[in-house]
Motif scaffolding. Structure first.
Motif, short mmCIF file in Angstrom:
data_model
loop_
_atom_site.label_atom_id
_atom_site.label_comp_id
_atom_site.label_asym_id
_atom_site.label_seq_id
_atom_site.Cartn_x
_atom_site.Cartn_y
_atom_site.Cartn_z
N PRO A 78 48.27 36.14 38.41
CA PRO A 78 47.29 35.93 37.42
C PRO A 78 45.92 35.44 38.01
O PRO A 78 45.05 35.36 37.27
CB PRO A 78 47.98 34.56 36.57
N ARG A 79 45.77 35.37 39.11
CA ARG A 79 44.43 35.08 39.84
C ARG A 79 43.54 36.24 39.70
O ARG A 79 42.35 36.22 39.39
CB ARG A 79 44.51 34.91 41.45
N HIS A 80 44.01 37.49 39.59
CA HIS A 80 43.47 38.90 39.38
C HIS A 80 42.04 38.81 40.25
O HIS A 80 40.84 38.98 39.72
CB HIS A 80 42.93 38.87 37.92
N CYS A 81 42.15 38.73 41.56
CA CYS A 81 40.95 38.59 42.37
C CYS A 81 40.57 40.13 42.29
O CYS A 81 41.04 41.23 42.41
CB CYS A 81 41.58 38.60 43.89
N LYS A 82 38.86 40.12 42.09
CA LYS A 82 38.09 41.20 42.00
C LYS A 82 37.55 41.50 43.29
O LYS A 82 36.33 40.58 43.75
CB LYS A 82 37.26 40.98 40.88
N LEU A 83 37.66 42.46 44.00
CA LEU A 83 37.35 42.59 45.33
C LEU A 83 36.39 44.03 45.76
O LEU A 83 36.41 45.12 44.91
CB LEU A 83 38.40 42.93 46.18
N ARG A 84 35.33 43.81 46.49
CA ARG A 84 34.48 44.99 46.86
C ARG A 84 35.09 45.54 48.34
O ARG A 84 36.04 44.67 48.91
CB ARG A 84 33.02 44.61 46.88
N GLU A 85 34.92 46.49 48.55
CA GLU A 85 35.37 46.98 49.91
C GLU A 85 35.30 46.03 51.09
O GLU A 85 34.10 45.43 51.36
CB GLU A 85 34.50 48.27 50.31
N LYS A 111 43.84 21.53 39.01
CA LYS A 111 43.32 20.43 39.88
C LYS A 111 43.83 20.38 41.30
O LYS A 111 43.17 20.56 42.19
CB LYS A 111 43.49 19.09 39.30
N ILE A 112 45.44 20.60 41.40
CA ILE A 112 46.09 20.25 42.73
C ILE A 112 46.38 21.58 43.27
O ILE A 112 46.58 21.67 44.62
CB ILE A 112 47.19 19.49 42.50
N CYS A 113 46.59 22.59 42.30
CA CYS A 113 47.46 24.09 42.90
C CYS A 113 46.45 25.18 42.80
O CYS A 113 46.78 25.95 43.43
CB CYS A 113 48.54 24.07 42.19
N GLY A 114 45.34 24.97 41.78
CA GLY A 114 44.48 26.12 41.76
C GLY A 114 45.30 27.22 41.00
O GLY A 114 44.92 28.37 41.28
N GLY A 115 46.04 26.94 40.06
CA GLY A 115 46.82 27.79 39.20
C GLY A 115 46.95 27.49 37.77
O GLY A 115 46.28 26.66 37.19
N GLN A 116 47.74 28.00 37.08
CA GLN A 116 48.23 27.91 35.72
C GLN A 116 49.57 27.71 35.42
O GLN A 116 50.50 28.29 36.01
CB GLN A 116 47.74 28.97 34.85
N LEU A 117 50.02 26.50 34.69
CA LEU A 117 51.42 26.21 34.39
C LEU A 117 52.12 27.20 33.47
O LEU A 117 53.41 27.85 33.88
CB LEU A 117 51.60 24.75 33.64
#
Length: 361
Positions: A28-35, A196-202
């Motif tokens: 679910p982080r869905h990192c959006k990356l360039r080359e 806050k602590i994990c950088g994610g979503q429950l």
């Protein structure tokens, strides 16, 4: 398509955005990356206009552990499991106790190499009943984990995922098709804690737990690490236990484990054993049958009891098994009530040993 390294392989869960970036669709982080860029997990990167895995076949180390260390108390107790992880993670937990691997940004961390076939041969030679993808989250190296799992199936070796359950819907289906058991780390029960602590979503983790219960045959257990003044309030334990009971039922084992100061949470004290006992009692009061304490000495809290008659079924002292109260069919020897899980007629005898393993090509 050829890549610069044998440890780099193509993946399929990604798509191209209108601005030319490539979005990773594994979690679910869905990192959006360039080359040339890497996702937060570090091991998934954008190369040749696609997302690739850069840690295939490489590990931060291999070790034989007791299955109870994963922790799994209802999946072939007492048996050894060949465990390994890679580098990186798709969460950013401030309390990470494997941070030297999960937060590594140095590929030299991955000093060991092994093909799926080599791992299965090693597991069989070492007498392991299963292979665990652990230390960091196997979701981020799922292509490697699934190839190992496929080789395991051909040799009657089980696959165990030790995971935070932070994965998207489509890859989740494929990932768990390869797994026989899992321990899912439910890190807390508020969105505040996850953010806050994990950088994610429950919510994403709860979706994974419901998926495992309702749409798979994967045996799974839940771990909740209790951190003083962060996720250990009675109200939160009540809410979590009620949710598990309502959505997953009474037969899912739950492990409340003790925190110790590590990585970015060195200012917090260790979790008192009475906090774990309190959480265990709350969960049992909500109707959960198999609730455990962990990372502390507590034979009562570590042992398994029949939910029908109360008889002790499996005695545990840390990872060492004692009294065995199951019959040959995995039922209570006193009243005949089945114990949820997977059991052999006799318990394994691996004990608490930890055996580092060096792979030889």
């Amino acid at each position: 398509m050829a890549f610069e390294s044998e440890s780099t392989v193509a993946t399929k869960y990604w798509h191209q955005l209108e601005d030319g970036r490539i979005q990773c669709d594994v979690c679910p982080r869905h990192c959006k990356l360039r080359e040339g860029q890497r996702g937060l997990c570090f091991v998934r990167a954008c190369e040749d206009n696609q997302i690739v895995l850069t840690s295939y076949g490489r590990s931060s180390g291999f070790c034989v552990d007791p299955i109870e260390k994963k922790p799994l108390n209802h999946f072939y107790p007492g048996t050894p499991v060949l465990s390994f992880g890679t580098a990186g993670c798709n969460l950013a937990c401030k309390f990470c106790q494997n941070w030297d691997m999960s937060k590594s940004r140095e590929m030299d961390t991955l000093a060991d190499q092994a093909s799926p076939e080599q791992l299965v041969i090693a597991a069989k030679n070492l007498g392991c009943r299963s292979i665990a993808y652990t230390y960091n989250d196997p979701v981020i190296f799922m292509e490697y984990a699934l190839d190992v799992a496929a080789a395991c199936r051909e040799s009657d070796i089980f696959s165990v995922a030790v995971t935070a359950g932070y994965i998207c819907k489509e890859p989740r289906v494929e990932f768990y098709q390869g797994m026989d058991a899992a321990n899912v780390d439910l890190k807390g029960f508020t969105e505040r804690f996850y953010k806050k602590i994990c950088g994610g979503q429950l919510g994403a983790v709860l979706d994974t737990l419901k998926y495992l219960k309702n749409e798979t045959n994967v045996w799974f257990e839940i771990t909740n690490l209790l951190i003083p003044d962060e996720n250990d309030s009675e109200a939160e334990i009540h809410q979590m236990s009620e949710w598990i009971m309502e959505n997953l039922g009474p037969f899912i084992p739950v492990h409340f484990t003790a925190f110790h100061p590590d990585w970015k949470m060195l200012d917090k004290p260790r979790t008192p054993s009475q906090t774990l006992t309190r959480a265990r009692n709350i969960a049992i009061s909500k109707g959960l049958h198999y609730v455990y304490t962990g990372n502390v000495f507590d034979v009562k809290g570590e042992s398994t009891y029949c939910h029908q008659c109360g008889a002790m079924l499996i005695e545990r002292n840390w990872y060492v098994l004692g009294y065995w109260g199951l019959d040959d069919q995995g039922c209570c020897a006193s009243c005949g009530t089945p114990l949820a899980g997977f059991f052999e007629p006799h318990p394994g005898i691996w004990g608490a040993r930890r055996l580092p393993v060096r792979m030889v090509s």
